[in-house]
Scaffold this motif. Structure first.
Motif, PDB file in Angstrom:
ATOM      1  N   GLY A 145       0.763  -1.130  -0.096  1.00 25.74           N
ATOM      2  CA  GLY A 145       0.045   0.086   0.111  1.00 25.74           C
ATOM      3  C   GLY A 145       0.920   1.048  -0.057  1.00 25.74           C
ATOM      4  N   ASN A 146       0.335   2.367  -0.062  1.00 21.57           N
ATOM      5  CA  ASN A 146       1.125   3.580  -0.119  1.00 21.57           C
ATOM      6  C   ASN A 146       1.980   3.679   1.255  1.00 21.57           C
ATOM      7  N   MET A 147       1.698   3.069   2.223  1.00 21.47           N
ATOM      8  CA  MET A 147       2.463   3.204   3.498  1.00 21.47           C
ATOM      9  C   MET A 147       2.801   2.016   4.080  1.00 21.47           C
ATOM     10  N   GLU A 148       2.574   1.069   3.275  1.00 20.92           N
ATOM     11  CA  GLU A 148       2.629  -0.485   3.890  1.00 20.92           C
ATOM     12  C   GLU A 148       3.733  -1.433   3.075  1.00 20.92           C
ATOM     13  N   LEU A 149       4.349  -2.027   3.800  1.00 17.43           N
ATOM     14  CA  LEU A 149       5.103  -3.026   2.983  1.00 17.43           C
ATOM     15  C   LEU A 149       5.075  -4.306   3.732  1.00 17.43           C
ATOM     16  N   SER A 150       5.579  -5.498   3.171  1.00 17.98           N
ATOM     17  CA  SER A 150       5.839  -6.643   3.886  1.00 17.98           C
ATOM     18  C   SER A 150       6.884  -7.497   3.116  1.00 17.98           C
ATOM     19  N   GLY A 151       7.451  -8.558   3.858  1.00 15.20           N
ATOM     20  CA  GLY A 151       8.504  -9.113   3.093  1.00 15.20           C
ATOM     21  C   GLY A 151       9.035 -10.426   4.040  1.00 15.20           C
ATOM     22  N   SER A 152       9.830 -11.201   3.415  1.00 15.08           N
ATOM     23  CA  SER A 152      10.756 -12.434   4.382  1.00 15.08           C
ATOM     24  C   SER A 152      12.194 -12.499   3.974  1.00 15.08           C
ATOM     25  N   PHE A 153      12.841 -13.085   4.786  1.00 17.61           N
ATOM     26  CA  PHE A 153      14.301 -13.495   4.474  1.00 17.61           C
ATOM     27  C   PHE A 153      14.283 -15.005   5.185  1.00 17.61           C
ATOM     28  N   VAL A 154      15.587 -15.462   4.695  1.00 22.25           N
ATOM     29  CA  VAL A 154      15.838 -16.653   5.446  1.00 22.25           C
ATOM     30  C   VAL A 154      17.185 -16.624   6.188  1.00 22.25           C
ATOM     31  N   MET A 155      17.003 -17.105   7.557  1.00 22.86           N
ATOM     32  CA  MET A 155      18.307 -17.313   8.242  1.00 22.86           C
ATOM     33  C   MET A 155      19.075 -18.521   7.811  1.00 22.86           C
ATOM     34  N   GLN A 156      19.923 -18.441   7.349  1.00 20.10           N
ATOM     35  CA  GLN A 156      20.725 -19.898   6.699  1.00 20.10           C
ATOM     36  C   GLN A 156      21.372 -20.506   7.852  1.00 20.10           C
ATOM     37  N   PRO A 157      21.450 -21.795   7.839  1.00 19.82           N
ATOM     38  CA  PRO A 157      21.761 -22.722   9.144  1.00 19.82           C
ATOM     39  C   PRO A 157      23.383 -22.449   9.289  1.00 19.82           C
ATOM     40  N   THR A 158      23.506 -22.420  10.652  1.00 19.14           N
ATOM     41  CA  THR A 158      24.955 -22.438  11.245  1.00 19.14           C
ATOM     42  C   THR A 158      25.463 -23.709  11.554  1.00 19.14           C
ATOM     43  N   ARG A 159      26.603 -23.886  12.169  1.00 17.09           N
ATOM     44  CA  ARG A 159      27.099 -24.956  12.852  1.00 17.09           C
ATOM     45  C   ARG A 159      26.324 -25.561  14.050  1.00 17.09           C
ATOM     46  N   ARG A 160      25.733 -24.580  14.483  1.00 13.94           N
ATOM     47  CA  ARG A 160      24.932 -24.937  15.889  1.00 13.94           C
ATOM     48  C   ARG A 160      23.451 -24.900  15.477  1.00 13.94           C
ATOM     49  N   ARG A 161      22.726 -24.279  14.589  1.00 14.36           N
ATOM     50  CA  ARG A 161      21.584 -24.163  14.282  1.00 14.36           C
ATOM     51  C   ARG A 161      21.500 -24.996  12.825  1.00 14.36           C
ATOM     52  N   PRO A 162      21.083 -26.164  12.687  1.00 10.48           N
ATOM     53  CA  PRO A 162      21.274 -26.967  11.611  1.00 10.48           C
ATOM     54  C   PRO A 162      20.357 -26.746  10.340  1.00 10.48           C
ATOM     55  N   LYS A 163      19.300 -25.833  10.839  1.00 13.77           N
ATOM     56  CA  LYS A 163      18.290 -25.821   9.575  1.00 13.77           C
ATOM     57  C   LYS A 163      18.283 -24.268   9.312  1.00 13.77           C
ATOM     58  N   PRO A 164      17.612 -24.345   8.162  1.00 12.70           N
ATOM     59  CA  PRO A 164      17.258 -22.856   7.861  1.00 12.70           C
ATOM     60  C   PRO A 164      15.860 -22.216   8.455  1.00 12.70           C
ATOM     61  N   LEU A 165      16.060 -21.103   8.708  1.00 13.79           N
ATOM     62  CA  LEU A 165      14.415 -20.418   9.372  1.00 13.79           C
ATOM     63  C   LEU A 165      14.250 -19.146   8.492  1.00 13.79           C
ATOM     64  N   THR A 166      12.837 -19.139   8.195  1.00 15.10           N
ATOM     65  CA  THR A 166      12.242 -18.196   7.323  1.00 15.10           C
ATOM     66  C   THR A 166      11.821 -17.190   8.331  1.00 15.10           C
ATOM     67  N   THR A 167      11.965 -15.853   8.293  1.00 14.78           N
ATOM     68  CA  THR A 167      11.405 -14.831   9.027  1.00 14.78           C
ATOM     69  C   THR A 167      10.506 -13.755   8.149  1.00 14.78           C
ATOM     70  N   TYR A 168       9.335 -13.526   8.617  1.00 14.54           N
ATOM     71  CA  TYR A 168       8.317 -12.798   8.044  1.00 14.54           C
ATOM     72  C   TYR A 168       8.191 -11.425   8.671  1.00 14.54           C
ATOM     73  N   PHE A 169       7.960 -10.370   7.841  1.00  8.57           N
ATOM     74  CA  PHE A 169       7.813  -9.157   8.560  1.00  8.57           C
ATOM     75  C   PHE A 169       6.949  -8.216   7.868  1.00  8.57           C
ATOM     76  N   LYS A 170       6.136  -7.420   8.419  1.00  7.67           N
ATOM     77  CA  LYS A 170       5.302  -6.194   8.163  1.00  7.67           C
ATOM     78  C   LYS A 170       5.596  -4.917   8.527  1.00  7.67           C
ATOM     79  N   VAL A 171       5.623  -4.114   7.594  1.00 10.69           N
ATOM     80  CA  VAL A 171       6.222  -2.564   7.911  1.00 10.69           C
ATOM     81  C   VAL A 171       5.149  -1.664   7.593  1.00 10.69           C
ATOM     82  N   ARG A 172       4.991  -0.634   8.433  1.00 12.42           N
ATOM     83  CA  ARG A 172       3.979   0.508   8.195  1.00 12.42           C
ATOM     84  C   ARG A 172       4.608   1.757   8.733  1.00 12.42           C
TER      85      ARG A 172
END
Length: 774
Positions: free
Chosen positions: A198-225
């Motif tokens: 929208g005119n003043m609104e956004l959304s999106g996502s990104f992926v935290m790739q695995p680390t040696r300690r955290r073995p699986k990826p995790l997607t994070t979602y967000f909303k912006v106003r």
């Protein structure tokens, strides 16, 4: 921790108001009166030890355990030496996630000449000065010198709130960089996507790739106003990051950023429920009020202004690092199975989640820190974390010792969650499904359980040496099967397992599981199998049964996890009488430990000023290291060996020499693992400790030497009926730190110990401080 304000919090605030206005208030000095009237958050020094910071260490614009921990980053590569580093004067973005093995959502306001090209994607850092910076719990202000932008940050639990004052010039284009594909702290951030809704609104996502300690990826979602229109969005082909161009902002730009680990819709819901308005100052005040309520659970009087500031900074740190990962509706990421799924927490009758789900570093060493502090002062938090760990068991079949990204990490060693959960049960915080909880914990202590996995051992369960432990009564060093994970230090593992077996035995006894009680109590004696009587120390033992040759009690990690033999020899919190017997009697044990403290004093009781200093050739040989978990209980060992005077002497000496600093270059002198060292400092300073982690029936607290004249603990009435517990140290002072026999409700406590039920039913513990021991 969501929904309406609990009644007990409201009553507590009313009680504080009445206390502050009462004509009967104890006003020993004008300083005390002034301190009582000020906000506790004003006593917190957030920049403590930030020259030695790591990704999850520093906090500013966040709530207790908030999903969002919004703060500036001056270093962005690696889990260690990253995040907010005080000596680095360059801001590289403002990230919303600073958690154990998790990071993300870095943004940067930018003011550039309108004719400038898009080189900003690779050149956007800005200098800043601490002279104009303001930091307090829940709030951060700084000025970006390169752009002449004033930045203010605050947050709710799941929403970051930004306020930018851009320069007023017709030739300047105001914009915000979303750095969604980059390295941030412990992990690479990739697949970042941003769209305009929208005119003043956004959304999106990104992926935290695995680390040696955290073995699986995790997607994070967000909303912006935003409170101003977005004129356009530019995406850079090289970095794949996004630049938002704002449409002629003539007022401070406000931006709300909500996150979720399940969906954009839930990120939007988090914002709708937690931050439906645009009043920035109201959110700052709300955050301050929440922190004030938490910090005011313990009120101290006396000592110096510096001591009180450091104390509330320690208490603030005790509520940091571990982060909520569930949404306001109870949805959470479950990465424990073969396929990612969105889980759902159980709901109350009002439709709110019964508890929050958490990301957390290991509970390794928590038996001497948050077990006691949270269990007494923040019982609702201890209950929530226990229920969260049981949710991991329901999903993945194991109780975690350090979950991240909705999954197990197998950080450190042993079954360190067992003492934590058993302590919560023994303190009456959890009363339902105890048989089910016992079954889950027992699984962790048997083959196939988490005890059999060493550090970050994701694909096997060999490194924990469980087969040897069950057959031989100890874990060999070196492990004959080779390396599977890290921290494969068999004698140290043996000591941990034996103690954790003892704590599980206490729950078995409570539930009348007599055979299991006998079985695990027998296993709890396994510490004896790694005590080398000829050397007088715990020692590394080979699979053949022979002691490892060329034994050196000061050799670091030579059979002992993040410690040496001298430090770990005292890791027998459940049977110090038995340890004393092995050493030839309590007197000899006391003499041995006292000599270790005298030697450790030469190095200020820690292995240098930071965790990595433990590898230094000199620091690694220290006989007692109070900067890391394996030996942080040692000052209170004297209490259990019949010498409370030495507990009082050494705790006061340690606090004065090592844990009283209030500057960016000092603080914990070691490994502040998400509240563990902050909690330890609080306990030393109020003079209460639990040697076995509060895991026996009606747990016992050892009494030390409080540095304050008066300590008042406000008890949570939803769990404890006593109102408040007070520790009064009469005639306290720098040269009066020995206590005569403690008195509680007219009863002399000859063993310098007090029971949990006595504390939580309220009352006053009286200590008469003297210059020399009795």
């Amino acid at each position: 921790m969501t929904g309406k304000t609990p009644l007990w919090v409201i009553l507590g605030i009313i009680s504080l108001i009445l206390t502050f206005t009462s004509c009967e208030e104890n006003t020993t000095t004008s300083v005390e009166t002034n301190d009582a009237a000020r906000d506790w958050v004003d006593l917190v020094y957030p920049q403590l030890d930030t020259e030695n910071s790591r990704w999850f260490f520093f906090s500013s614009a966040n709530r207790p355990f908030g999903m969002v921990n919004l703060s500036p980053d001056t270093e962005i590569h690696g889990a260690w030496g990253s995040g907010y580093r005080y000596k680095v004067d360059t801001v590289k973005g403002f990230s919303h996630i600073h958690a154990w093995q998790m990071s993300g959502l870095s943004v940067m306001p930018i003011a550039k000449p309108k004719e400038a090209n898009s080189a900003v994607f690779g050149d956007f850092y800005s200098g800043f000065s601490h002279d104009t910076e303001k930091v307090s719990p829940g709030y951060h202000y700084l000025e970006l010198d390169r752009y002449n932008i004033a930045v203010e940050l605050t947050s709710t639990k799941r929403v970051g709130f930004h306020k930018y004052a851009f320069p007023e010039s017709e030739n300047i284009q105001s914009s915000i960089l979303f750095n969604l594909n980059t390295q941030l702290g412990p992990c690479e951030i990739s697949d970042g996507h941003l769209q305009k809704d929208g005119n003043m609104e956004l959304s999106g996502s990104f992926v935290m790739q695995p680390t040696r300690r955290r073995p699986k990826p995790l997607t994070t979602y967000f909303k912006v106003r935003l409170n101003v229109p977005v004129a356009s969005i530019e995406r850079d082909d090289k970095t794949k990051n996004y630049l938002l161009y704002l449409d002629k902002p003539t007022r401070p730009v406000l931006m709300k950023v909500a996150i979720s680990y399940t969906s954009v819709a839930n990120a939007a819901l988090n914002m709708e429920k937690e931050l439906p308005h645009w009043n920035f100052e109201d959110v700052v005040k709300s955050s301050k009020d929440e922190w004030n309520e938490m910090l005011s659970r313990i009120q101290v009087e006396g000592a110096s202004e510096n001591d009180r500031r450091r104390f509330y900074t320690d208490l603030w740190h005790a509520l940091q690092g571990r982060r909520i990962i569930s949404d306001v509706n109870g949805a959470y990421p479950d990465n424990t199975g073969d396929q990612f799924r969105i889980g759902q927490l159980p709901l109350n009758a009002d439709g709110n989640p019964k508890f929050n789900h958490y990301n957390s570093d290991s509970f390794w060493g928590a038996q001497w820190t948050i077990n006691t502090l949270w269990g007494l002062v923040y019982p609702e938090i201890m209950k929530e974390f226990s229920l969260s760990m049981m949710q991991y068991y329901q999903d993945g079949g194991l109780v975690p010792r350090g979950p991240s990204g909705g999954n197990y990490t197998y950080v450190m060693t042993g079954a360190s969650s067992t003492p934590f959960i058993v302590s919560a049960i023994q303190k009456g915080l959890i009363e339902e499904d105890l048989d089910g909880i016992y079954k889950a914990l027992r699984k962790n202590h048997m083959p196939g359980g988490i005890m059999g996995k060493a550090g970050y051992e994701h694909n096997t369960d060999i490194g924990g040496g469980m087969a040897h432990y069950l057959e031989k009564g100890y874990v060999p060093y070196p492990l004959p099967e080779g390396r599977h994970g890290i921290h494969l230090d068999g004698s140290g593992q043996t000591l941990e397992y034996a103690y954790q077996d003892y704590t599980l035995a206490q729950l078995a006894q409570k539930l009348n599981k007599h055979e299991d009680y006998d079985y695990f109590m027998k296993r709890s004696k396994n510490y004896r199998n790694v005590f080398n009587g000829e050397e007088g120390w715990m020692a590394p033992k080979e699979a053949s049964g022979q002691w490892k040759k060329d034994f050196d009690p000061y050799a670091y990690e030579n059979g002992f996890v993040e410690s040496n033999a001298a430090q770990s020899t005292w890791f027998v919190p459940h049977d110090l009488d038995g340890l004393g017997e092995l050493m030839g009697g309590k007197g000899k044990a006391v003499e041995k430990l006292d000599q270790q403290f005298k030697k450790a004093e030469e190095l200020n009781f820690t292995s240098g000023s930071s965790h990595e200093s433990e590898l230094h050739p000199e620091y690694r040989r220290i006989p007692i290291n109070l900067g890391n978990q394996p030996s942080i209980q040692t000052p209170f060992v004297f209490n259990k060996l019949g010498r409370p005077d030495l507990t009082q002497y050494w705790t006061r000496t340690v606090v004065k020499r090592t844990f009283s600093g209030l500057a960016p270059n000092t603080g914990y002198n070691g490994d502040e693992d998400q509240g563990l060292m902050g909690s330890l400092n609080v306990l030393y300073k109020i003079g209460l400790f639990q040697m076995n982690g509060g895991t026996e029936e009606n747990p016992e607290y050892q009494i030390g030497s409080p540095i304050f004249d008066k300590v008042t603990i406000r008890l949570n009435p939803e769990f404890y009926p006593g109102g408040q517990f007070v520790i009064t140290a009469n005639n306290n002072g720098e040269n009066h730190f020995y206590s005569g026999k403690p008195v509680f409700k007219g009863e002399v406590l000859n063993d310098y110990a007090i029971k949990h039920n006595d504390i939580v039913n309220g009352g006053e513990l009286l200590l008469n401080m003297v210059e020399s021991p009795n």
